[in-house]
Write a protein that holds these residues in place. Structure first.
Motif, PDB file in Angstrom:
ATOM      1  N   ASP A   1      41.820  54.645  67.349  1.00 44.42           N
ATOM      2  CA  ASP A   1      42.024  53.503  66.466  1.00 44.42           C
ATOM      3  C   ASP A   1      41.039  53.649  65.323  1.00 44.42           C
ATOM      4  O   ASP A   1      39.897  54.082  65.523  1.00 44.42           O
ATOM      5  N   THR A   2      41.475  53.286  64.119  1.00 45.62           N
ATOM      6  CA  THR A   2      40.591  53.366  62.958  1.00 45.62           C
ATOM      7  C   THR A   2      40.345  51.974  62.394  1.00 45.62           C
ATOM      8  O   THR A   2      41.193  51.090  62.501  1.00 45.62           O
ATOM      9  N   GLU A   3      39.186  51.823  61.799  1.00 46.10           N
ATOM     10  CA  GLU A   3      38.826  50.573  61.140  1.00 46.10           C
ATOM     11  C   GLU A   3      38.064  50.905  59.869  1.00 46.10           C
ATOM     12  O   GLU A   3      37.164  51.743  59.870  1.00 46.10           O
ATOM     13  N   GLY A   4      38.438  50.250  58.776  1.00 49.28           N
ATOM     14  CA  GLY A   4      37.787  50.518  57.490  1.00 49.28           C
ATOM     15  C   GLY A   4      38.246  51.849  56.926  1.00 49.28           C
ATOM     16  O   GLY A   4      39.286  52.384  57.317  1.00 49.28           O
ATOM     17  N   GLY A   5      37.480  52.361  55.994  1.00 49.29           N
ATOM     18  CA  GLY A   5      37.798  53.653  55.418  1.00 49.29           C
ATOM     19  C   GLY A   5      38.846  53.617  54.320  1.00 49.29           C
ATOM     20  O   GLY A   5      39.233  54.654  53.806  1.00 49.29           O
ATOM     21  N   ASP A   6      39.307  52.406  53.971  1.00 46.23           N
ATOM     22  CA  ASP A   6      40.317  52.299  52.919  1.00 46.23           C
ATOM     23  C   ASP A   6      39.797  51.519  51.715  1.00 46.23           C
ATOM     24  O   ASP A   6      40.552  51.008  50.913  1.00 46.23           O
ATOM     25  N   ASP A   7      38.483  51.468  51.575  1.00 44.41           N
ATOM     26  CA  ASP A   7      37.836  50.731  50.489  1.00 44.41           C
ATOM     27  C   ASP A   7      37.939  51.467  49.158  1.00 44.41           C
ATOM     28  O   ASP A   7      37.972  52.688  49.115  1.00 44.41           O
ATOM     29  N   LEU A   8      37.955  50.702  48.095  1.00 47.28           N
ATOM     30  CA  LEU A   8      37.837  51.231  46.737  1.00 47.28           C
ATOM     31  C   LEU A   8      37.043  50.192  45.961  1.00 47.28           C
ATOM     32  O   LEU A   8      37.556  49.133  45.620  1.00 47.28           O
ATOM     33  N   VAL A   9      35.749  50.488  45.732  1.00 45.90           N
ATOM     34  CA  VAL A   9      34.835  49.515  45.146  1.00 45.90           C
ATOM     35  C   VAL A   9      34.092  50.137  43.970  1.00 45.90           C
ATOM     36  O   VAL A   9      33.473  51.199  44.115  1.00 45.90           O
ATOM     37  N   LEU A  10      34.165  49.485  42.817  1.00 49.12           N
ATOM     38  CA  LEU A  10      33.356  49.907  41.681  1.00 49.12           C
ATOM     39  C   LEU A  10      31.943  49.419  41.933  1.00 49.12           C
ATOM     40  O   LEU A  10      31.666  48.225  41.901  1.00 49.12           O
ATOM     41  N   GLU A  11      31.055  50.359  42.238  1.00 52.30           N
ATOM     42  CA  GLU A  11      29.681  50.025  42.596  1.00 52.30           C
ATOM     43  C   GLU A  11      28.835  49.717  41.364  1.00 52.30           C
ATOM     44  O   GLU A  11      28.086  48.746  41.339  1.00 52.30           O
TER      45      GLU A  11
END
Length: 130
Positions: free
Chosen positions: A95-105
């Motif tokens: 099972d996976t959780e997270g890892g699909d973020d796209l954030v302008l830091e």
């Protein structure tokens, strides 16, 4: 090449934050599950940034790991590999959780080449005014 669409999304966020000012660099957090290839995103960035406040800027990526939980052995781990297997037992049943973020830091604005006035305290009055 899905990186082109991702680059367009990043550019929209950059332009919003830059508020018309030119930028030199943008730093972006990208989840491992987005499978962003750095050479491809750099090419896409150069194309979408052309003619904008981001033209000629650099895009720095920070890859965020995905959290894995193995259904076979229960092991929990993180990985930046979007095709990860359980590091404990080798199972692909995870099972996976997270890892699909796209954030302008962050963005780094380009420095002004000329600032009116004198840095030694001049109020910027034109030469010859009283």
């Amino acid at each position: 090449m899905h990186e082109y669409g991702i680059a367009e999304s990043i550019l929209a966020a950059v332009e919003d934050r830059a508020d018309g000012r030119r930028i030199r660099r943008a730093r972006v957090q990208v989840g491992a599950l987005l499978r962003v290839a750095e050479p491809s995103i750099n090419d896409a960035w150069a194309m979408v940034a052309e003619g904008t406040v981001a033209e000629g800027s650099r895009l720095d990526l920070v890859t965020l790991p995905v959290r894995l939980t193995c259904r076979e052995c229960g092991n929990a781990a993180t990985s930046v590999d979007p095709y990860a297997v359980c590091p404990a037992c080798g199972s692909t049943d995870v099972d996976t959780e997270g890892g699909d973020d796209l954030v302008l830091e962050s963005i780094q604005l380009a420095e002004a080449t000329h600032v009116p006035g004198d840095s030694r305290g001049d109020s910027g009055d034109p030469v010859g005014s009283p």
